[in-house]
Scaffold this active site. Sequence first.
Site, PDB file in Angstrom:
ATOM      1  N   TYR A   1       0.868  -1.173   0.000  1.00 55.96           N
ATOM      2  CA  TYR A   1       0.000   0.000   0.000  1.00 55.96           C
ATOM      3  C   TYR A   1       0.912   1.232   0.000  1.00 55.96           C
ATOM      4  O   TYR A   1       1.223   1.796   1.052  1.00 55.96           O
ATOM      5  CB  TYR A   1      -0.897  -0.013   1.232  1.00 55.96           C
ATOM      6  CG  TYR A   1      -2.332  -0.375   0.926  1.00 55.96           C
ATOM      7  CD1 TYR A   1      -2.622  -1.498   0.158  1.00 55.96           C
ATOM      8  CD2 TYR A   1      -3.384   0.392   1.379  1.00 55.96           C
ATOM      9  CE1 TYR A   1      -3.934  -1.844  -0.134  1.00 55.96           C
ATOM     10  CE2 TYR A   1      -4.697   0.061   1.092  1.00 55.96           C
ATOM     11  CZ  TYR A   1      -4.957  -1.056   0.338  1.00 55.96           C
ATOM     12  OH  TYR A   1      -6.261  -1.397   0.047  1.00 55.96           O
TER      13      TYR A   1
ATOM     14  N   LYS B   1       4.182 -13.889  -1.936  1.00 55.37           N
ATOM     15  CA  LYS B   1       4.460 -14.138  -3.357  1.00 55.37           C
ATOM     16  C   LYS B   1       5.987 -14.192  -3.512  1.00 55.37           C
ATOM     17  O   LYS B   1       6.591 -13.454  -4.300  1.00 55.37           O
ATOM     18  CB  LYS B   1       3.830 -13.019  -4.208  1.00 55.37           C
ATOM     19  CG  LYS B   1       3.894 -13.229  -5.706  1.00 55.37           C
ATOM     20  CD  LYS B   1       3.024 -14.366  -6.203  1.00 55.37           C
ATOM     21  CE  LYS B   1       3.189 -14.542  -7.712  1.00 55.37           C
ATOM     22  NZ  LYS B   1       2.625 -15.815  -8.196  1.00 55.37           N
TER      23      LYS B   1
ATOM     24  N   ASP C   1      -6.144  -6.961   1.608  1.00 57.56           N
ATOM     25  CA  ASP C   1      -7.299  -6.185   1.150  1.00 57.56           C
ATOM     26  C   ASP C   1      -8.050  -6.955   0.076  1.00 57.56           C
ATOM     27  O   ASP C   1      -9.280  -7.119   0.130  1.00 57.56           O
ATOM     28  CB  ASP C   1      -6.819  -4.832   0.613  1.00 57.56           C
ATOM     29  CG  ASP C   1      -7.990  -3.919   0.284  1.00 57.56           C
ATOM     30  OD1 ASP C   1      -9.028  -4.021   0.958  1.00 57.56           O
ATOM     31  OD2 ASP C   1      -7.864  -3.108  -0.652  1.00 57.56           O
TER      32      ASP C   1
ATOM     33  N   ASP D   1     -11.962  -9.174   0.457  1.00 55.19           N
ATOM     34  CA  ASP D   1     -13.183  -8.967  -0.337  1.00 55.19           C
ATOM     35  C   ASP D   1     -13.634 -10.299  -0.936  1.00 55.19           C
ATOM     36  O   ASP D   1     -14.821 -10.633  -0.943  1.00 55.19           O
ATOM     37  CB  ASP D   1     -12.933  -7.958  -1.476  1.00 55.19           C
ATOM     38  CG  ASP D   1     -13.256  -6.519  -1.052  1.00 55.19           C
ATOM     39  OD1 ASP D   1     -13.097  -6.205   0.141  1.00 55.19           O
ATOM     40  OD2 ASP D   1     -13.649  -5.718  -1.926  1.00 55.19           O
TER      41      ASP D   1
ATOM     42  N   ASP E   1      -1.673 -16.032  -5.307  1.00 51.37           N
ATOM     43  CA  ASP E   1      -2.553 -16.482  -6.397  1.00 51.37           C
ATOM     44  C   ASP E   1      -3.168 -17.845  -6.064  1.00 51.37           C
ATOM     45  O   ASP E   1      -4.358 -18.081  -6.292  1.00 51.37           O
ATOM     46  CB  ASP E   1      -1.814 -16.500  -7.744  1.00 51.37           C
ATOM     47  CG  ASP E   1      -0.403 -17.044  -7.653  1.00 51.37           C
ATOM     48  OD1 ASP E   1       0.082 -17.297  -6.526  1.00 51.37           O
ATOM     49  OD2 ASP E   1       0.233 -17.233  -8.712  1.00 51.37           O
TER      50      ASP E   1
HETATM   51  P1  ATP Z   1     -13.135   0.235  -1.366  1.00 48.21           P
HETATM   52  O1  ATP Z   1     -11.944   0.196  -2.254  1.00 48.21           O
HETATM   53  O2  ATP Z   1     -13.436   1.578  -0.772  1.00 48.21           O
HETATM   54  O3  ATP Z   1     -13.151  -0.891  -0.361  1.00 48.21           O
HETATM   55  P2  ATP Z   1     -14.546  -1.148  -3.412  1.00 48.21           P
HETATM   56  O4  ATP Z   1     -14.148  -0.603  -4.721  1.00 48.21           O
HETATM   57  O5  ATP Z   1     -13.871  -2.401  -2.910  1.00 48.21           O
HETATM   58  O6  ATP Z   1     -14.403  -0.028  -2.302  1.00 48.21           O
HETATM   59  P3  ATP Z   1     -17.228  -1.485  -2.495  1.00 48.21           P
HETATM   60  O7  ATP Z   1     -17.726  -0.130  -2.209  1.00 48.21           O
HETATM   61  O8  ATP Z   1     -16.824  -2.320  -1.343  1.00 48.21           O
HETATM   62  O9  ATP Z   1     -16.080  -1.387  -3.566  1.00 48.21           O
HETATM   63  O10 ATP Z   1     -18.334  -2.249  -3.329  1.00 48.21           O
HETATM   64  C1  ATP Z   1     -18.065  -3.404  -4.112  1.00 48.21           C
HETATM   65  C2  ATP Z   1     -19.383  -4.067  -4.504  1.00 48.21           C
HETATM   66  O11 ATP Z   1     -19.956  -4.689  -3.351  1.00 48.21           O
HETATM   67  C3  ATP Z   1     -20.404  -3.078  -5.032  1.00 48.21           C
HETATM   68  O12 ATP Z   1     -21.069  -3.609  -6.151  1.00 48.21           O
HETATM   69  C4  ATP Z   1     -21.361  -2.878  -3.909  1.00 48.21           C
HETATM   70  O13 ATP Z   1     -22.675  -2.642  -4.305  1.00 48.21           O
HETATM   71  C5  ATP Z   1     -21.262  -4.186  -3.094  1.00 48.21           C
HETATM   72  N1  ATP Z   1     -21.359  -3.898  -1.654  1.00 48.21           N
HETATM   73  C6  ATP Z   1     -20.404  -3.369  -0.870  1.00 48.21           C
HETATM   74  N2  ATP Z   1     -20.851  -3.207   0.369  1.00 48.21           N
HETATM   75  C7  ATP Z   1     -22.117  -3.630   0.402  1.00 48.21           C
HETATM   76  C8  ATP Z   1     -23.129  -3.704   1.418  1.00 48.21           C
HETATM   77  N3  ATP Z   1     -22.906  -3.304   2.683  1.00 48.21           N
HETATM   78  N4  ATP Z   1     -24.342  -4.207   1.082  1.00 48.21           N
HETATM   79  C9  ATP Z   1     -24.589  -4.626  -0.160  1.00 48.21           C
HETATM   80  N5  ATP Z   1     -23.684  -4.589  -1.161  1.00 48.21           N
HETATM   81  C10 ATP Z   1     -22.454  -4.086  -0.896  1.00 48.21           C
END
Ligand code: ATP
Length: 360
Positions: A137, A190, A247, A251, A223
């Site tokens: 980061y 990695k 990060d 997700d 990966d």
């Molecule tokens: P960041 O980089 O700030 O973490 P990001 O680019 O990873 O943001 P998010 O804002 O987390 O993106 O959203 C990614 C996807 O997940 C979007 O399509 C969003 O609608 C969905 N999403 C994120 N949080 C929620 C939530 N609390 N409820 C429903 N859907 C969500």
Amino acid sequence: MTSDRILRLGVLHGDGIGPEIVPAAVRVVDAAAAAIGSPAPRWQELPMGHRALQEEGEPLSEATLEVLAGLDGWVLGPHDSASYPPPHRSRLNPSGRIRKHFDLFANVRPARALPGGDPVVPGTDLVIVRENTEGFYADRNTFAGTGEMMPTPDVAIAHGIVTRAGTERIAHEAFRLARTRRRHVTVVHKANVLPLTTGLFRDVVREVGLSYPDVQLDDLHVDAAAARLVRRADEFDVIVTENMFGDVLSDLAGEVAGSLGTASSINCSRSRAMAQAAHGSAPDIAGRDLANPTAVILSTAALLRWLAAHHADAASARTADRVEAAVLRTIATGTSTPDLGGRSGTAAFVEAVVTATREP
Ligand code: ATP
């Protein structure tokens, strides 16, 4: 701190879906505390993101940082820093600024398949322990400057930093956590491509692991870890990794467990902690009553539990248990937001959770 101490907690709603989901966490905690006769926290709302830009000229002000320093903990909403006007867009974003300012070096991100939550891998129950202050980061891994530079308009350079000290402390967090779980740590790196930086991370985690002989340690390239998470997330217990890998993987793990909307997290040092959902501000669904507040509610419960453990505060632990039970029961009995396959809007879901806090 004693069990009748009233916690003072900061609340920063932030951008996008933040104003829909962060107040929900406050409401649910207050309802849970009232239901079991525990003292409710005293909440202090502070501006962050677009509201702070309007009111204070920057997305997170020095004044806010000073107030945060005097509180027991905070709930940080999401920020949509990509939409900030220059120069704020290219500066360290609010959560990076808070993490760096308070040296919140550990980002602890559970991914757990919730009953009724439509997971990809039903047995998922893992925690990603993400190093939060260095790694790849580049916007926060230097003392001054951003760690990114552009020698010409067509050349951009970013650097990654891994230190022994930074890796040792996050490794200890991971092993200690594993001792409260299934005693299995996977270090993700990695080192075939970045042998000096991520190789150092892997090697230092291995060294620290020698002090935890009761915890099984293995390692995976990032990966391979991503590929395994998609169908075999249930094989992981605790994953420890550097900032950027953590990060991205968290997700992925959040979706595999059901939805990013359930992915909670806390950021902590040895003495401070902040609740923050793993997801972002989701501008695509903001203001549409579609957001799932589960992640920020569970993050707030995790904050209460962290404060309870660090300050022998049994009442906060009981409140956290009540909050978590109410969320899980609500989803398990078929009330959920669309991201989990349900039909409830945000507001209706929150009402259902508040009602559930009153059920023993
Ligand atoms: P960041 O980089 O700030 O973490 P990001 O680019 O990873 O943001 P998010 O804002 O987390 O993106 O959203 C990614 C996807 O997940 C979007 O399509 C969003 O609608 C969905 N999403 C994120 N949080 C929620 C939530 N609390 N409820 C429903 N859907 C969500």
